[in-house]
Design a protein around this motif. Sequence first.
Motif, PDB file in Angstrom:
ATOM      1  N   VAL A  70       0.875  -1.168   0.000  1.00 24.04           N
ATOM      2  CA  VAL A  70       0.000   0.000   0.000  1.00 24.04           C
ATOM      3  C   VAL A  70       0.916   1.222   0.000  1.00 24.04           C
ATOM      4  O   VAL A  70       1.652   1.449   0.961  1.00 24.04           O
ATOM      5  CB  VAL A  70      -0.921   0.020   1.234  1.00 24.04           C
ATOM      6  N   ILE A  71       0.899   1.963  -1.085  1.00 19.42           N
ATOM      7  CA  ILE A  71       1.785   3.120  -1.235  1.00 19.42           C
ATOM      8  C   ILE A  71       0.978   4.400  -1.038  1.00 19.42           C
ATOM      9  O   ILE A  71      -0.101   4.562  -1.601  1.00 19.42           O
ATOM     10  CB  ILE A  71       2.467   3.111  -2.610  1.00 19.42           C
ATOM     11  N   GLY A  72       1.540   5.309  -0.243  1.00 20.16           N
ATOM     12  CA  GLY A  72       0.858   6.564   0.061  1.00 20.16           C
ATOM     13  C   GLY A  72       0.385   6.580   1.493  1.00 20.16           C
ATOM     14  O   GLY A  72       0.562   5.615   2.244  1.00 20.16           O
ATOM     15  N   GLY A  73      -0.219   7.688   1.901  1.00 14.79           N
ATOM     16  CA  GLY A  73      -0.682   7.809   3.275  1.00 14.79           C
ATOM     17  C   GLY A  73       0.422   8.274   4.197  1.00 14.79           C
ATOM     18  O   GLY A  73       1.561   8.497   3.777  1.00 14.79           O
ATOM     19  N   PRO A  74       0.140   8.382   5.486  1.00 13.25           N
ATOM     20  CA  PRO A  74       1.096   8.943   6.440  1.00 13.25           C
ATOM     21  C   PRO A  74       2.366   8.127   6.603  1.00 13.25           C
ATOM     22  O   PRO A  74       3.418   8.667   6.939  1.00 13.25           O
ATOM     23  CB  PRO A  74       0.293   8.997   7.755  1.00 13.25           C
ATOM     24  N   ARG A  75       2.290   6.798   6.365  1.00 12.96           N
ATOM     25  CA  ARG A  75       3.473   5.958   6.548  1.00 12.96           C
ATOM     26  C   ARG A  75       4.276   5.795   5.264  1.00 12.96           C
ATOM     27  O   ARG A  75       5.290   5.098   5.248  1.00 12.96           O
ATOM     28  CB  ARG A  75       3.051   4.585   7.083  1.00 12.96           C
ATOM     29  N   GLY A  76       3.829   6.404   4.197  1.00 13.87           N
ATOM     30  CA  GLY A  76       4.578   6.327   2.936  1.00 13.87           C
ATOM     31  C   GLY A  76       4.339   5.028   2.212  1.00 13.87           C
ATOM     32  O   GLY A  76       3.735   4.991   1.152  1.00 13.87           O
ATOM     33  N   ILE A  77       4.805   3.906   2.794  1.00 20.40           N
ATOM     34  CA  ILE A  77       4.594   2.589   2.186  1.00 20.40           C
ATOM     35  C   ILE A  77       4.345   1.570   3.286  1.00 20.40           C
ATOM     36  O   ILE A  77       5.026   1.569   4.310  1.00 20.40           O
ATOM     37  CB  ILE A  77       5.796   2.176   1.312  1.00 20.40           C
ATOM     38  N   VAL A  78       3.347   0.732   3.095  1.00 17.80           N
ATOM     39  CA  VAL A  78       3.024  -0.312   4.065  1.00 17.80           C
ATOM     40  C   VAL A  78       3.078  -1.657   3.345  1.00 17.80           C
ATOM     41  O   VAL A  78       2.474  -1.823   2.281  1.00 17.80           O
ATOM     42  CB  VAL A  78       1.620  -0.103   4.673  1.00 17.80           C
ATOM     43  N   VAL A  79       3.838  -2.586   3.936  1.00 22.69           N
ATOM     44  CA  VAL A  79       3.951  -3.933   3.373  1.00 22.69           C
ATOM     45  C   VAL A  79       3.107  -4.863   4.236  1.00 22.69           C
ATOM     46  O   VAL A  79       3.363  -5.024   5.429  1.00 22.69           O
ATOM     47  CB  VAL A  79       5.415  -4.410   3.360  1.00 22.69           C
ATOM     48  N   GLN A  80       2.097  -5.467   3.639  1.00 26.05           N
ATOM     49  CA  GLN A  80       1.187  -6.331   4.382  1.00 26.05           C
ATOM     50  C   GLN A  80       1.329  -7.785   3.939  1.00 26.05           C
ATOM     51  O   GLN A  80       1.283  -8.071   2.739  1.00 26.05           O
ATOM     52  CB  GLN A  80      -0.262  -5.883   4.169  1.00 26.05           C
ATOM     53  N   ALA A  81       1.515  -8.673   4.911  1.00 32.24           N
ATOM     54  CA  ALA A  81       1.520 -10.102   4.617  1.00 32.24           C
ATOM     55  C   ALA A  81       0.077 -10.591   4.644  1.00 32.24           C
ATOM     56  O   ALA A  81      -0.616 -10.445   5.643  1.00 32.24           O
ATOM     57  CB  ALA A  81       2.353 -10.852   5.648  1.00 32.24           C
ATOM     58  N   VAL A  82      -0.378 -11.117   3.532  1.00 26.87           N
ATOM     59  CA  VAL A  82      -1.745 -11.645   3.449  1.00 26.87           C
ATOM     60  C   VAL A  82      -1.683 -13.149   3.711  1.00 26.87           C
ATOM     61  O   VAL A  82      -1.024 -13.874   2.965  1.00 26.87           O
ATOM     62  CB  VAL A  82      -2.349 -11.376   2.050  1.00 26.87           C
ATOM     63  N   PRO A  83      -2.320 -13.635   4.757  1.00 25.25           N
ATOM     64  CA  PRO A  83      -2.227 -15.062   5.094  1.00 25.25           C
ATOM     65  C   PRO A  83      -3.043 -15.934   4.150  1.00 25.25           C
ATOM     66  O   PRO A  83      -3.951 -15.446   3.468  1.00 25.25           O
ATOM     67  CB  PRO A  83      -2.790 -15.116   6.516  1.00 25.25           C
ATOM     68  N   PRO A  84      -2.754 -17.238   4.119  1.00 24.28           N
ATOM     69  CA  PRO A  84      -3.622 -18.157   3.376  1.00 24.28           C
ATOM     70  C   PRO A  84      -5.005 -18.174   4.027  1.00 24.28           C
ATOM     71  O   PRO A  84      -5.170 -17.717   5.158  1.00 24.28           O
ATOM     72  CB  PRO A  84      -2.927 -19.518   3.549  1.00 24.28           C
ATOM     73  N   CYS A  85      -5.988 -18.691   3.336  1.00 21.84           N
ATOM     74  CA  CYS A  85      -7.315 -18.839   3.935  1.00 21.84           C
ATOM     75  C   CYS A  85      -7.209 -19.821   5.107  1.00 21.84           C
ATOM     76  O   CYS A  85      -6.633 -20.910   4.963  1.00 21.84           O
ATOM     77  CB  CYS A  85      -8.309 -19.361   2.901  1.00 21.84           C
ATOM     78  N   SER A  86      -7.740 -19.440   6.248  1.00 20.93           N
ATOM     79  CA  SER A  86      -7.596 -20.261   7.457  1.00 20.93           C
ATOM     80  C   SER A  86      -8.171 -21.659   7.273  1.00 20.93           C
ATOM     81  O   SER A  86      -7.650 -22.635   7.815  1.00 20.93           O
ATOM     82  CB  SER A  86      -8.259 -19.566   8.652  1.00 20.93           C
ATOM     83  N   SER A  87      -9.235 -21.776   6.502  1.00 22.74           N
ATOM     84  CA  SER A  87      -9.841 -23.107   6.309  1.00 22.74           C
ATOM     85  C   SER A  87      -8.986 -24.014   5.432  1.00 22.74           C
ATOM     86  O   SER A  87      -9.212 -25.221   5.377  1.00 22.74           O
ATOM     87  CB  SER A  87     -11.231 -22.965   5.679  1.00 22.74           C
ATOM     88  N   ASN A  88      -7.995 -23.439   4.739  1.00 21.02           N
ATOM     89  CA  ASN A  88      -7.105 -24.256   3.899  1.00 21.02           C
ATOM     90  C   ASN A  88      -5.906 -24.796   4.667  1.00 21.02           C
ATOM     91  O   ASN A  88      -5.149 -25.604   4.136  1.00 21.02           O
ATOM     92  CB  ASN A  88      -6.574 -23.438   2.719  1.00 21.02           C
ATOM     93  N   THR A  89      -5.731 -24.365   5.917  1.00 22.64           N
ATOM     94  CA  THR A  89      -4.515 -24.690   6.674  1.00 22.64           C
ATOM     95  C   THR A  89      -4.280 -26.189   6.778  1.00 22.64           C
ATOM     96  O   THR A  89      -3.164 -26.664   6.601  1.00 22.64           O
ATOM     97  CB  THR A  89      -4.589 -24.087   8.094  1.00 22.64           C
ATOM     98  N   GLU A  90      -5.338 -26.933   7.060  1.00 21.76           N
ATOM     99  CA  GLU A  90      -5.195 -28.380   7.228  1.00 21.76           C
ATOM    100  C   GLU A  90      -5.667 -29.154   5.995  1.00 21.76           C
ATOM    101  O   GLU A  90      -5.873 -30.365   6.075  1.00 21.76           O
ATOM    102  CB  GLU A  90      -5.988 -28.842   8.458  1.00 21.76           C
ATOM    103  N   LYS A  91      -5.851 -28.472   4.897  1.00 23.92           N
ATOM    104  CA  LYS A  91      -6.361 -29.147   3.700  1.00 23.92           C
ATOM    105  C   LYS A  91      -5.311 -30.104   3.121  1.00 23.92           C
ATOM    106  O   LYS A  91      -4.121 -29.820   3.123  1.00 23.92           O
ATOM    107  CB  LYS A  91      -6.762 -28.148   2.625  1.00 23.92           C
ATOM    108  N   THR A  92      -5.786 -31.216   2.626  1.00 25.31           N
ATOM    109  CA  THR A  92      -4.916 -32.209   2.008  1.00 25.31           C
ATOM    110  C   THR A  92      -5.414 -32.475   0.591  1.00 25.31           C
ATOM    111  O   THR A  92      -6.344 -31.836   0.104  1.00 25.31           O
ATOM    112  CB  THR A  92      -4.954 -33.517   2.809  1.00 25.31           C
TER     113      THR A  92
END
Length: 295
Positions: A70-92
């Motif tokens: 996310v570029i812009g705003g008061p912090r200049g640039i924000v790097v966000q880690a987007v997690p996998p879908c929680s329901s996929n965590t134990e998927k096989t």
Amino acid sequence: NTKEQIMGSAGTAVPNSAPQNLVSGCPDEVTALFFRQGSMIANINEQIGLNESQEYLELVRGFIGDIELVIGGPRGIVVQAVPPCSSNTEKTVDNFISGDVEARRLNDDQCVPVSDIKANLTEYVKQMIMDIAGKYQNKTPLTAAQIVFINSNPLSISLVIKGAIASNNVEVIAANLADPTAKALAYRMMDDMYHRIWFMVQRGQLIAAKAQAKPGALSETCKYAVLKPQIDKLAALGERVEKTRESLRSSYFTALSEIESVYNLVEKFQKANMIITKDMTSRFGNSVAQRATGR
């Protein structure tokens, strides 16, 4: 940009300098990937020319997550880690077979059920085997989808289907072969997905290695520190992919052993059929034997 704009009048770093000024001297391919608004997975896909569909990218994001800038705003640039879908965590592989997985949408990051991974892969495989057997028996050409199905199987499924026809056990073999074959196909699909994202990560890391001022630009206009959070998160993404691929391999080998058991069953059916046919031929003649064994 000038050196004064970036370093300040006293020659010291300016904490509030616009982030764009700190990367404007980096190679274009670096900023296009590590300093661009939005999904890094989508950016890599575009930058290296893989041209995967949005649906495919969203499935990838559902399983391994993503990195968003996310570029812009008061912090200049924000790097966000987007997690996998929680329901996929134990998927096989089993969940992939039944279509019980989720994708993470690009437009709003919401996790949603995947509408089509052949809905129920086991039933799809069983029906496909029956349909191919019918084509072989009627001596009619296979469809393009049936040819792809045969070619994408880990073992020579066409020989097994022909063996099942010869022993008059198509339905039994289709029922026995459907689940392990579906597992093997699901593994192939998942492994292909992880392999492609691993390739994306590797290419991204090669691009990251070029994060230094391009010829003619000041070193201060390509600050590695501005790009480091994105690069580090990409490396972590690659490690997650490799661990997941390792865990999938055990499922694949189990499926292959199950398929081999079915192949052995086909061979036994064929041998038994030959013995019965030979015995009936000697007793009642060839025409009676052929009719009795369904030939």
